[in-house]
Design an enzyme around this catalytic site. Sequence first.
Site, mmCIF file in Angstrom:
data_model
loop_
_atom_site.group_PDB
_atom_site.id
_atom_site.type_symbol
_atom_site.label_atom_id
_atom_site.label_comp_id
_atom_site.label_asym_id
_atom_site.label_seq_id
_atom_site.Cartn_x
_atom_site.Cartn_y
_atom_site.Cartn_z
ATOM 1 C CB ALA A 82 -0.965 -0.036 1.173
ATOM 2 C CB SER A 83 0.595 4.472 1.816
ATOM 3 O OG SER A 83 -0.605 4.913 1.230
ATOM 4 C CG LEU A 84 5.628 0.959 3.748
ATOM 5 C CD1 LEU A 84 4.402 1.302 4.574
ATOM 6 C CD2 LEU A 84 6.200 -0.387 4.184
#
Length: 586
Positions: A82-84
């Site tokens: 995801a947002s990593l």
Amino acid sequence: MHPWRRNSWFALALALALASSAQAQSRPDRAEAYLRSFHDLRRFNGAALIVDEGAILFEGAFGHADFAGGIANSEATRFRIASLTKQFTAALILRLEEEGLLLVDDPVGRYIEEYPAENADRITLHHLLTHTSGLPSYTDIPGFMESSAATPLSPGEILALTWNEPLSFEPGTDFEYSNSGYVLLGWIAERVSGMSYPEALRTYVLEPRELTNTDYDHGPVPREDHAGGYTRDLTGYRPARPIDPSVPYSAGMLYSTVGDLARWGSALSHAHAGDASGALFRDSTTLARMIAPDLESYAYGIGVRTRDIGYDEDVRLIEHSGGSFGFSSFLRVFPDHRRLIALLDNTSSNLGPIVEGLTNVLWGVEAVPPKPSIAERLLPIIESGGVEAAMSRYDNWRRTRPDEYDYSPRQLMLLADHFREEDPATSIMILEAYVASTPEAPMIRFALSELHEQAGDVEAAAAHIEAALTYAPGVPRLLTRLTDLGVEPNPVLLPPIIPVEPEALAVLAGEYRIDPATTLTVTLEEGVLMVGRTGEEAFRLLPQSPAAFLLQGSAVQLVFEVQEGVAHAVSIVEAGQRLTFPRIGS
């Protein structure tokens, strides 16, 4: 010897014995036991890697990558992160700058010619990287993720959803997390490199770092050799909703392993170049720029801050979390201590508390254990005795056994969601019972608003949003929701809460005369302004300006008249009416 002295020595000996016993359990064992305590309560299902002083302290996995097939998670399991993804996208942009293909300080319009002229020269790549562009996030569009997440969209189509909207603020003056900004960065990377985003990322970032288990996930559902995404409910797990890879795109569509994330995190800790160091960039100053915090402690694709841990002060952290349909991720790096925590989960777990506990384990500080779910405990009571019996038990246990269960509002949401589709009336009863005793719960109020609207009671739906605003004035999501319901927000509830220095609040404290027998007393208690009438309970005042305050839980505003650093009077404003009371002794 005096008995007190003897007892003190005994207490000291006992404390030392207990400390010795605690140390007998090694930190690797403590880390594994802590992770298992969350897994046993169905709060963690994934892989973990913990590094201490450059060496692996713990590496392991829990639960299943595929529940239906009985395939277990392992250290090598690939999860969506995801947002990593954003920190990898940020690194790509900086590598392209090192290649001479772009400049971070350039405006967006230099690379995306079709970008609306009004903002094309106002927003720079630096603003996008630091979430200071003011560009609204497409994922915040009401209903978008519910209705369009599985629909293939080009970067231009995604950005067109918001690029004609007014900016939230002048670029560079404020912080607002925006997935749109990182989709725009991916699109720019494609334009200047002549490659697709995945190709450019592999060429400039992943392959040079030998991150062989990290890449772009091309399917709406994970591949068979990856962890499947699941949503946990009160009775088990079900497959998560699919999402088209073009929707998260360069803001959140990579997959990785805890091993690759650990190697990546280690590289973030190096401030010098050279193959032996595992540096990310050719120039050591590029990494320094990437991890230099801007507004809200956010750097380029990652948060950078300091905090006290145990006896250590100002410990530097580099970190980011991620969440998508069926997946959660968290990477926290302690660059000055050669410590690191990487967690990947395929059941949408909240990893924040686990990371905090593992941080304490690394520092030898007591880690807070997880508490059993009160929702799981109440479910059979509702099924056998009804909502009233269950919520009565909930109120009683919360009062008499406060440390036994997790009583958070999220638990009540889980309980209500269990009945939402087949028995929405029960969901409403659960949440109404909660706000009756705990009215200051905007999340619960919002859910109740949706449930009442679905049931056709728009008036009740609006009433809950109005009530939520009396505890959280000015929150855009609540104001938008109220407008969507066709109700004009009370002007008193429009200004948001702002920080006010204690010195400015202290000026307002004092007594104000209502009538000969009644006084309005304003006090400052631990940085919070409180107000109460003679003989009545005091309530919190929420600052909306240095002189205007909302009486928490109401649509009543108190406005102070301050001249030359002295409060002379206070006015109570309600429903357009204004009454002014002088300060006693002013």
